[in-house]
Enzyme design. Structure first.
Site, PDB file in Angstrom:
ATOM      1  N   GLY A  51      25.557  38.384 -41.585  1.00  0.00           N
ATOM      2  CA  GLY A  51      25.833  37.405 -40.545  1.00  0.00           C
ATOM      3  C   GLY A  51      26.637  36.248 -41.111  1.00  0.00           C
ATOM      4  O   GLY A  51      27.285  36.367 -42.155  1.00  0.00           O
ATOM      5  N   HIS A 275      13.875  28.518 -26.402  1.00  0.00           N
ATOM      6  CA  HIS A 275      15.133  28.033 -25.829  1.00  0.00           C
ATOM      7  C   HIS A 275      14.980  27.879 -24.320  1.00  0.00           C
ATOM      8  O   HIS A 275      14.489  28.786 -23.656  1.00  0.00           O
ATOM      9  CB  HIS A 275      16.258  29.031 -26.140  1.00  0.00           C
ATOM     10  CG  HIS A 275      17.628  28.449 -25.982  1.00  0.00           C
ATOM     11  ND1 HIS A 275      18.124  28.047 -24.765  1.00  0.00           N
ATOM     12  CD2 HIS A 275      18.615  28.207 -26.883  1.00  0.00           C
ATOM     13  CE1 HIS A 275      19.357  27.581 -24.930  1.00  0.00           C
ATOM     14  NE2 HIS A 275      19.673  27.660 -26.207  1.00  0.00           N
ATOM     15  N   SER A 293      23.984  29.921 -22.753  1.00  0.00           N
ATOM     16  CA  SER A 293      24.268  28.890 -23.743  1.00  0.00           C
ATOM     17  C   SER A 293      23.773  27.510 -23.329  1.00  0.00           C
ATOM     18  O   SER A 293      23.856  27.110 -22.171  1.00  0.00           O
ATOM     19  CB  SER A 293      25.779  28.821 -23.984  1.00  0.00           C
ATOM     20  OG  SER A 293      26.098  27.691 -24.766  1.00  0.00           O
ATOM     21  N   ARG A 339      15.762  21.114 -27.271  1.00  0.00           N
ATOM     22  CA  ARG A 339      15.279  22.353 -26.676  1.00  0.00           C
ATOM     23  C   ARG A 339      13.772  22.377 -26.472  1.00  0.00           C
ATOM     24  O   ARG A 339      13.283  22.893 -25.460  1.00  0.00           O
ATOM     25  CB  ARG A 339      15.702  23.531 -27.550  1.00  0.00           C
ATOM     26  CG  ARG A 339      17.196  23.755 -27.522  1.00  0.00           C
ATOM     27  CD  ARG A 339      17.625  24.805 -28.524  1.00  0.00           C
ATOM     28  NE  ARG A 339      19.062  25.048 -28.393  1.00  0.00           N
ATOM     29  CZ  ARG A 339      19.745  25.901 -29.152  1.00  0.00           C
ATOM     30  NH1 ARG A 339      19.122  26.555 -30.117  1.00  0.00           N
ATOM     31  NH2 ARG A 339      21.039  26.076 -28.968  1.00  0.00           N
ATOM     32  N   HIS A 410      13.668  32.078 -29.247  1.00  0.00           N
ATOM     33  CA  HIS A 410      15.073  32.127 -29.638  1.00  0.00           C
ATOM     34  C   HIS A 410      15.279  32.089 -31.153  1.00  0.00           C
ATOM     35  O   HIS A 410      15.865  32.999 -31.730  1.00  0.00           O
ATOM     36  CB  HIS A 410      15.808  30.956 -28.984  1.00  0.00           C
ATOM     37  CG  HIS A 410      17.261  30.862 -29.335  1.00  0.00           C
ATOM     38  ND1 HIS A 410      18.148  31.905 -29.130  1.00  0.00           N
ATOM     39  CD2 HIS A 410      17.997  29.857 -29.869  1.00  0.00           C
ATOM     40  CE1 HIS A 410      19.350  31.546 -29.537  1.00  0.00           C
ATOM     41  NE2 HIS A 410      19.288  30.312 -29.999  1.00  0.00           N
ATOM     42  N   ARG A 444      14.992  23.024 -34.057  1.00  0.00           N
ATOM     43  CA  ARG A 444      16.422  23.005 -34.400  1.00  0.00           C
ATOM     44  C   ARG A 444      17.236  22.478 -33.228  1.00  0.00           C
ATOM     45  O   ARG A 444      17.074  22.943 -32.096  1.00  0.00           O
ATOM     46  CB  ARG A 444      16.908  24.422 -34.753  1.00  0.00           C
ATOM     47  CG  ARG A 444      18.409  24.472 -35.038  1.00  0.00           C
ATOM     48  CD  ARG A 444      18.850  25.862 -35.451  1.00  0.00           C
ATOM     49  NE  ARG A 444      18.762  26.838 -34.389  1.00  0.00           N
ATOM     50  CZ  ARG A 444      19.665  26.989 -33.402  1.00  0.00           C
ATOM     51  NH1 ARG A 444      20.700  26.172 -33.323  1.00  0.00           N
ATOM     52  NH2 ARG A 444      19.513  27.921 -32.492  1.00  0.00           N
TER      53      ARG A 444
END
Length: 646
Positions: A51, A275, A293, A339, A410, A444
């Protein structure tokens, strides 16, 4: 509770310099030992994962001259899950001249993580962020640009400035293609050797050092060992322990869990990010969830009906009967709160009976105002592919009716414990990207995952791994070395054990049941009683798994049921540790919300006096109580306060 774990010696990060936080990274780079170019050609590094973190690390290490071998279980590095990231990547460029700076990004990230991250690591991340954008532009990443040609930015949750660079709703894909082309350039140059369709199933530790991995060829079933001077894990997070998550179906914890069993401490496993903008679950048939998103919260307004049980169509509910609850509760940040806060707020209004859609598990994300203000073409230019994806999945046109969204698992902030050099507690084992715990604390901020992955891979690891490798090359090992042979035999025995059960339940049935337990008791809200119940349920289900799971086929050749079985077996052990970690932390912080620890307004209530530490767990054996090692967190520049976005 103490019967579930014991407390061991404290742990400390001895690699981070003291002194002014602004110069710590520069001073660490200068003090680290260097490897001259001729010696780099004698040193080998294994990188697991391709990744953003793994791809950029392998490419950069190869360009530096190390002999790199890169592994992924996908058929191409391009299929790593980083490709699914949509909204953007943060950087403190301050192109908008709106008050941003490296220090503000540092501050927002520490605050966004609810004061449970290290200041040294977070400041380095903010500092390096400005270099990432330059690197990616040089690679040709097609970031969005303003009319005059300058790079465009947009806002994301937890920030009052516009610092998120993006490529429509495909930012992860474009950044991954940039890392991929850098990686393939080194493959063509001969510095990197690429192994696709290979899954790491064990870490090889010899004389206390990480010296290689055991892998299975997923096409032929062949088990083999690969040995090197250092190992880098860039294998992502563990959100799929919940079964339903926004992660790709292949995402798993096996690489890091195998390392954990070999001595690498696992830090903060209970820190899971929910999320807020996910397409709601549509039925029991689903195997994963789809993310919309966070960038949509720039122009979309979140609302529910004011009255419980109002099942009218959105268009039939007048403006004065709508509750734009994020704008009402958090006027300073509105729809762009972090979030964890947006997710809990959505859960609360749905619990009140004001949710929309099937089962009342949804809230509206409405673009009517934006379309009226900007025009449909402008909204299409910003979010067109996301709107198209939503319509394909739901059959509803978000240009004419509001999207329906609901929180979903998420990202995972926990991961293997690493020091400032990104080295785990196993010497020679480095962990980067989402696979480590280091930068995000208990939550995060959006658009920071891509930032951390590329920072670790392009800029941090290549500077710090040399300090370790300067003592190499280490003694050459043979395949018949006792510890190497034992690692390979352990993998073969584990596969044989899974195939031999020959029970009557599918792997997925166990995984789905485990996911329901985790979502119910270790999801958005946790309680003492619920977590204890979860631990008992997980232990019982794990025992049943080893008695009743059915893995058809053989170990030789392609066998996806066998792949899933090994991953789910590791998820069982991780799930129990997550619940133990959540149970021991009797405070609320970020993504970890204990119902017993909340303010009168329902916000997370931290206990800084007792829990201002990283919880790093030591594996002592399956079924045995883990050992907790605490790393105290010290705040010199961003002093913990009650987090407020009002």
């Amino acid at each position: 509770m103490t019967e579930l774990f014991s407390v061991g010696d404290p742990i400390a990060d001895t690699k981070a310099p003291d002194g002014p936080v602004e110069t710590r990274w520069d001073r660490r780079r200068f003090s680290a030992k260097l490897v001259n170019p001729a010696n780099k050609r004698k040193l080998s590094v294994i990188v697991v994962g391709t990744g953003l973190a793994g791809g950029s690390a392998a490419a950069t290490l190869g360009e530096l001259g190390y002999r790199v071998r890169s592994y992924c279980y996908q058929d191409s590095p391009r299929r790593a899950h980083s490709i699914a990231a949509q909204g953007g990547i943060n950087a403190a460029k301050n192109y908008r001249n709106d008050g941003d700076s490296v220090h503000r990004l540092f501050y927002d990230t520490v605050k966004g993580g609810d004061f449970r991250s290290r200041e040294s690591n977070v400041h380095r991340l903010a500092q390096v962020s400005v270099e990432i954008i330059d690197q990616c532009v040089a690679q040709g990443v097609p970031f969005a640009r303003e009319y005059g040609g300058l790079l465009d930015t947009r806002s994301f949750g937890g920030a009052q400035v516009s610092r998120t660079f993006y490529a429509r709703g495909q930012t992860g894909q474009q950044l991954l293609l940039g890392a991929y082309q850098a990686l393939e350039r080194q493959v063509a140059a001969g510095t990197v050797e690429m192994f696709t369709r290979h899954e790491m199933l064990e870490l090889i530790v010899v004389d206390g050092r990480a010296r290689g991995i055991v892998v299975r060829d997923m096409v032929t079933g062949e088990i083999s060992t690969d040995l090197a001077d250092a190992v880098v894990l860039a294998s992502g997070g563990y959100g799929n322990v919940f079964f339903l998550s926004t992660n790709a179906k292949g995402c798993n914890v096996t690489a890091t869990w195998r390392a954990h069993r070999k001595g690498a401490l696992f830090a903060n496993p209970c820190y899971t990010q929910i999320h807020p903008t996910c397409i709601p679950v549509s039925g029991d048939h689903q195997s994963k969830l789809t993310l919309m998103s966070e960038s949509l919260r720039n122009d979309g307004r979140v609302w529910v009906p004011k009255k419980a049980g109002d099942d009218r169509a959105a268009a039939d509910i007048p403006e004065d009967e709508r509750d734009y609850y994020l704008e009402r509760i958090y006027p300073a940040f509105g729809n762009l709160v972090p979030r964890d806060i947006a997710s809990r707020a959505a859960k609360n209004v749905c619990d009140e009976g004001r949710g929309v859609g099937p089962g009342g598990l949804g809230v509206y994300l409405d673009f009517a105002d934006a379309i009226g203000r900007l025009g449909r073409k402008a909204v299409e230019a910003k979010y067109g592919n996301l709107f198209e994806m939503y319509e394909r999945i739901t059959g509803e046109d978000p240009y004419t009716v509001p999207m329906r969204i609901y929180p979903a698992v998420h990202y995972t902030m926990g991961g293997l414990w690493v020091d400032y050099d990104l080295q785990s507690t196993v010497p020679g084992l480095f962990v980067i990207g989402e696979a480590n715990f280091s930068d995000h604390g208990a939550n995060r901020l959006g658009a920071s995952a891509l930032m951390q992955g590329l920072a670790d891979g392009y800029f941090v690891l290549p500077n710090t791994i040399g300090d370790y490798l300067a003592a190499g090359p280490f003694e050459r090992l043979a395949a018949d070395n006792p510890e190497v042979a034992a690692a390979r035999t352990a993998v073969e025995d584990r596969i044989a054990k899974l195939l031999a059960v020959n029970g009557d339940r599918t792997v997925d049935s166990f995984h789905r049941e485990l996911g329901r337990i985790m979502w119910e008791y270790c999801g958005m809200e946790r309680t003492d009683a619920g977590l204890r119940k979860a631990i008992d349920l997980i232990r019982g289900l794990r025992e049943e798994f080893w008695q009743r799971v059915r893995v058809p086929g053989e170990g030789e050749g392609l066998n996806q049921a066998l792949e899933r079985a090994g991953r789910v077996a590791d998820f069982f052990e991780l799930a129990e540790l997550m619940c133990v970690d959540a149970l021991h932390r009797t405070e609320s912080c970020g993504g970890h919300f204990r119902a017993e620890s909340q303010t009168p307004e329902g916000e997370a209530e931290r206990d800084d006096e007792n829990f201002s530490y990283v919880a790093a767990w030591e594996f002592t054996g399956t079924g045995d109580a883990p050992v907790l090692h605490k790393e105290d967190l010290i705040f010199e520049y961003v002093h913990p306060t009650q987090r407020s976005y009002k």
